[in-house]
Design an enzyme around this catalytic site. Structure first.
Site, PDB file in Angstrom:
ATOM      1  N   GLY A 181       0.781  -1.242   0.000  1.00 20.02           N
ATOM      2  CA  GLY A 181       0.000   0.000   0.000  1.00 20.02           C
ATOM      3  C   GLY A 181       0.812   1.290   0.000  1.00 20.02           C
ATOM      4  O   GLY A 181       0.397   2.296  -0.567  1.00 20.02           O
ATOM      5  N   ASP A 227       0.305   3.243   4.323  1.00 19.24           N
ATOM      6  CA  ASP A 227      -0.677   3.994   3.550  1.00 19.24           C
ATOM      7  C   ASP A 227      -1.797   4.548   4.410  1.00 19.24           C
ATOM      8  O   ASP A 227      -2.143   5.711   4.335  1.00 19.24           O
ATOM      9  CB  ASP A 227      -1.236   3.127   2.397  1.00 19.24           C
ATOM     10  CG  ASP A 227      -1.771   1.764   2.863  1.00 19.24           C
ATOM     11  OD1 ASP A 227      -1.676   1.449   4.052  1.00 19.24           O
ATOM     12  OD2 ASP A 227      -2.282   1.012   2.000  1.00 19.24           O
ATOM     13  N   ASP A 243      -6.487   2.171   9.705  1.00 20.71           N
ATOM     14  CA  ASP A 243      -7.904   1.812   9.702  1.00 20.71           C
ATOM     15  C   ASP A 243      -8.237   1.234  11.088  1.00 20.71           C
ATOM     16  O   ASP A 243      -8.506   1.988  12.019  1.00 20.71           O
ATOM     17  CB  ASP A 243      -8.135   0.823   8.547  1.00 20.71           C
ATOM     18  CG  ASP A 243      -9.584   0.400   8.398  1.00 20.71           C
ATOM     19  OD1 ASP A 243     -10.430   0.892   9.151  1.00 20.71           O
ATOM     20  OD2 ASP A 243      -9.873  -0.421   7.510  1.00 20.71           O
ATOM     21  N   GLY A 281      -6.013  -0.102  12.839  1.00 18.07           N
ATOM     22  CA  GLY A 281      -4.786   0.177  13.575  1.00 18.07           C
ATOM     23  C   GLY A 281      -3.969  -1.061  13.907  1.00 18.07           C
ATOM     24  O   GLY A 281      -2.865  -0.958  14.427  1.00 18.07           O
ATOM     25  N   THR A 307      -2.390  -3.250  12.009  1.00 13.07           N
ATOM     26  CA  THR A 307      -1.139  -3.413  11.261  1.00 13.07           C
ATOM     27  C   THR A 307      -0.022  -2.556  11.862  1.00 13.07           C
ATOM     28  O   THR A 307       1.057  -3.063  12.196  1.00 13.07           O
ATOM     29  CB  THR A 307      -1.341  -3.040   9.779  1.00 13.07           C
ATOM     30  OG1 THR A 307      -2.468  -3.758   9.288  1.00 13.07           O
ATOM     31  CG2 THR A 307      -0.126  -3.372   8.947  1.00 13.07           C
ATOM     32  N   LEU A 308      -0.301  -1.263  12.007  1.00 14.00           N
ATOM     33  CA  LEU A 308       0.746  -0.371  12.491  1.00 14.00           C
ATOM     34  C   LEU A 308       1.140  -0.690  13.935  1.00 14.00           C
ATOM     35  O   LEU A 308       2.326  -0.645  14.287  1.00 14.00           O
ATOM     36  CB  LEU A 308       0.293   1.086  12.364  1.00 14.00           C
ATOM     37  CG  LEU A 308       1.423   2.083  12.176  1.00 14.00           C
ATOM     38  CD1 LEU A 308       2.160   1.844  10.872  1.00 14.00           C
ATOM     39  CD2 LEU A 308       0.915   3.508  12.224  1.00 14.00           C
ATOM     40  N   LYS A 325      -8.326   7.005   9.161  1.00 18.00           N
ATOM     41  CA  LYS A 325      -9.783   7.026   9.228  1.00 18.00           C
ATOM     42  C   LYS A 325     -10.223   7.561  10.585  1.00 18.00           C
ATOM     43  O   LYS A 325      -9.565   7.306  11.590  1.00 18.00           O
ATOM     44  CB  LYS A 325     -10.354   5.621   8.993  1.00 18.00           C
ATOM     45  CG  LYS A 325     -10.183   5.183   7.545  1.00 18.00           C
ATOM     46  CD  LYS A 325     -10.955   3.934   7.213  1.00 18.00           C
ATOM     47  CE  LYS A 325     -10.600   3.478   5.799  1.00 18.00           C
ATOM     48  NZ  LYS A 325     -11.181   2.178   5.447  1.00 18.00           N
ATOM     49  N   ASP A 331      -5.430  -0.475  -2.598  1.00 15.12           N
ATOM     50  CA  ASP A 331      -6.101  -1.403  -3.508  1.00 15.12           C
ATOM     51  C   ASP A 331      -7.434  -1.902  -2.983  1.00 15.12           C
ATOM     52  O   ASP A 331      -7.736  -1.813  -1.801  1.00 15.12           O
ATOM     53  CB  ASP A 331      -5.223  -2.645  -3.723  1.00 15.12           C
ATOM     54  CG  ASP A 331      -5.252  -3.567  -2.500  1.00 15.12           C
ATOM     55  OD1 ASP A 331      -4.949  -3.086  -1.391  1.00 15.12           O
ATOM     56  OD2 ASP A 331      -5.608  -4.750  -2.652  1.00 15.12           O
ATOM     57  N   ARG A 390      -4.426   0.228  -7.569  1.00 14.64           N
ATOM     58  CA  ARG A 390      -3.276   0.893  -6.940  1.00 14.64           C
ATOM     59  C   ARG A 390      -2.720   1.983  -7.856  1.00 14.64           C
ATOM     60  O   ARG A 390      -2.138   2.965  -7.392  1.00 14.64           O
ATOM     61  CB  ARG A 390      -2.158  -0.119  -6.648  1.00 14.64           C
ATOM     62  CG  ARG A 390      -2.514  -1.131  -5.572  1.00 14.64           C
ATOM     63  CD  ARG A 390      -1.257  -1.816  -5.076  1.00 14.64           C
ATOM     64  NE  ARG A 390      -1.539  -3.062  -4.371  1.00 14.64           N
ATOM     65  CZ  ARG A 390      -1.829  -3.148  -3.080  1.00 14.64           C
ATOM     66  NH1 ARG A 390      -1.903  -2.061  -2.355  1.00 14.64           N
ATOM     67  NH2 ARG A 390      -2.066  -4.310  -2.520  1.00 14.64           N
TER      68      ARG A 390
HETATM   69  P1  IMP Z   1      -5.522  -1.828   9.739  1.00 12.34           P
HETATM   70  O1  IMP Z   1      -4.604  -2.885  10.251  1.00 12.34           O
HETATM   71  O2  IMP Z   1      -6.971  -2.172   9.868  1.00 12.34           O
HETATM   72  O3  IMP Z   1      -5.211  -0.431  10.251  1.00 12.34           O
HETATM   73  O4  IMP Z   1      -5.386  -1.813   8.184  1.00 12.34           O
HETATM   74  C1  IMP Z   1      -4.282  -1.414   7.593  1.00 12.34           C
HETATM   75  C2  IMP Z   1      -4.144  -1.954   6.203  1.00 12.34           C
HETATM   76  O5  IMP Z   1      -5.389  -2.328   5.576  1.00 12.34           O
HETATM   77  C3  IMP Z   1      -3.579  -0.818   5.420  1.00 12.34           C
HETATM   78  O6  IMP Z   1      -2.194  -0.886   5.402  1.00 12.34           O
HETATM   79  C4  IMP Z   1      -4.200  -0.997   4.056  1.00 12.34           C
HETATM   80  O7  IMP Z   1      -3.351  -1.790   3.260  1.00 12.34           O
HETATM   81  C5  IMP Z   1      -5.493  -1.750   4.289  1.00 12.34           C
HETATM   82  N1  IMP Z   1      -6.657  -0.831   4.263  1.00 12.34           N
HETATM   83  C6  IMP Z   1      -7.339  -0.334   5.318  1.00 12.34           C
HETATM   84  N2  IMP Z   1      -8.312   0.498   4.919  1.00 12.34           N
HETATM   85  C7  IMP Z   1      -8.253   0.541   3.570  1.00 12.34           C
HETATM   86  C8  IMP Z   1      -9.002   1.244   2.559  1.00 12.34           C
HETATM   87  O8  IMP Z   1      -9.939   2.041   2.802  1.00 12.34           O
HETATM   88  N3  IMP Z   1      -8.613   1.005   1.280  1.00 12.34           N
HETATM   89  C9  IMP Z   1      -7.601   0.167   0.948  1.00 12.34           C
HETATM   90  N4  IMP Z   1      -6.876  -0.484   1.852  1.00 12.34           N
HETATM   91  C10 IMP Z   1      -7.193  -0.302   3.157  1.00 12.34           C
HETATM   92 MG    MG Z   2      -1.228  -2.071   3.569  1.00 10.83          MG
END
Ligand code: IMP
Ligand code: MG
Length: 177
Positions: free
Chosen positions: A47, A102, A105, A107, A109-110, A133, A161, A167
């Site tokens: 991303g 990227d 969302d 959170g 992953t980070l 978000k 994506d 992308r």
């Molecule tokens: P998290 O772990 O839910 O914060 O999600 C993080 C990962 O999900 C990001 O690095 C994105 O690759 C993917 N992601 C989350 N929201 C979106 C979106 O609205 N569009 C595309 N990819 C997303």
């Molecule tokens: Mg990602």
């Protein structure tokens, strides 16, 4: 591709203006931290691909780029699942780290990547995301540099994506899958 985008949320001009100011702010903060040491820029693939390519050209200090993979979405889904798969961690021991992704969302992953990098004893860590978000879970994650705050909508383009597609769409748009 264009036909699938419901509307443009952030146009390419606004993205590039913000990436520049973000890069300037990050440079300033990294310089205040340490003028001498190099920085390891850890970019979360796939991303952050386009974002990091643009952002790093506004970082004039000595940096090494390390790519790492993380995936939590499977196929045609707009909700992240719980099995987050991380690739090999870069060597950040004793170094200053700038972690770039990227979007924040849920959170998950980070949070997970930052925790695993912290276990490697870096000199410092700062995180940077292009988008965050407006969700409580996303706001709770420590993140020093944020490009744009957006509503809780699924967005694509500029590296983001849906099912591996879009992308290469140059703006950030809302998609209705
Ligand atoms: P998290 O772990 O839910 O914060 O999600 C993080 C990962 O999900 C990001 O690095 C994105 O690759 C993917 N992601 C989350 N929201 C979106 C979106 O609205 N569009 C595309 N990819 C997303
Ligand atoms: Mg990602």
């Amino acid at each position: 591709m264009k036909a699938d985008i419901e509307r443009i949320l952030i146009a390419r001009g606004a993205i590039s203006d913000r990436v520049r100011t973000l890069g300037e702010a990050i440079s300033q903060s990294l310089e205040e931290l340490d003028k001498e040491e190099e920085i390891v820029l850890v970019a979360v693939m796939t991303g952050a691909l386009i974002f990091v390519a643009d952002l790093m050209r506004y970082l004039p200090m000595k940096i090494r780029i390390q790519l790492m993979t993380a995936s939590s979405y499977v196929g045609k889904s707009t909700k992240s699942n719980n099995d987050l798969t991380l690739g090999k961690l870069p060597d950040v021991t004793g170094r200053h780290v700038l972690l770039v992704d990227d979007i924040l969302d849920s959170g998950k992953t980070l949070t997970r990547i930052r925790r695993e990098l912290e276990e490697l004893d870096p000199k410092s860590i700062q995180s940077c995301v292009l988008l965050r978000k407006k969700l409580e879970s996303a706001m709770d994650v420590p993140c020093e540099h944020i490009g744009f705050e957006i509503e809780d909508e699924f967005v694509v383009g500029y590296g983001l994506d849906y099912d591996g597609y879009y992308r290469n769409y140059p703006d950030i748009g809302v998609i209705n899958p």
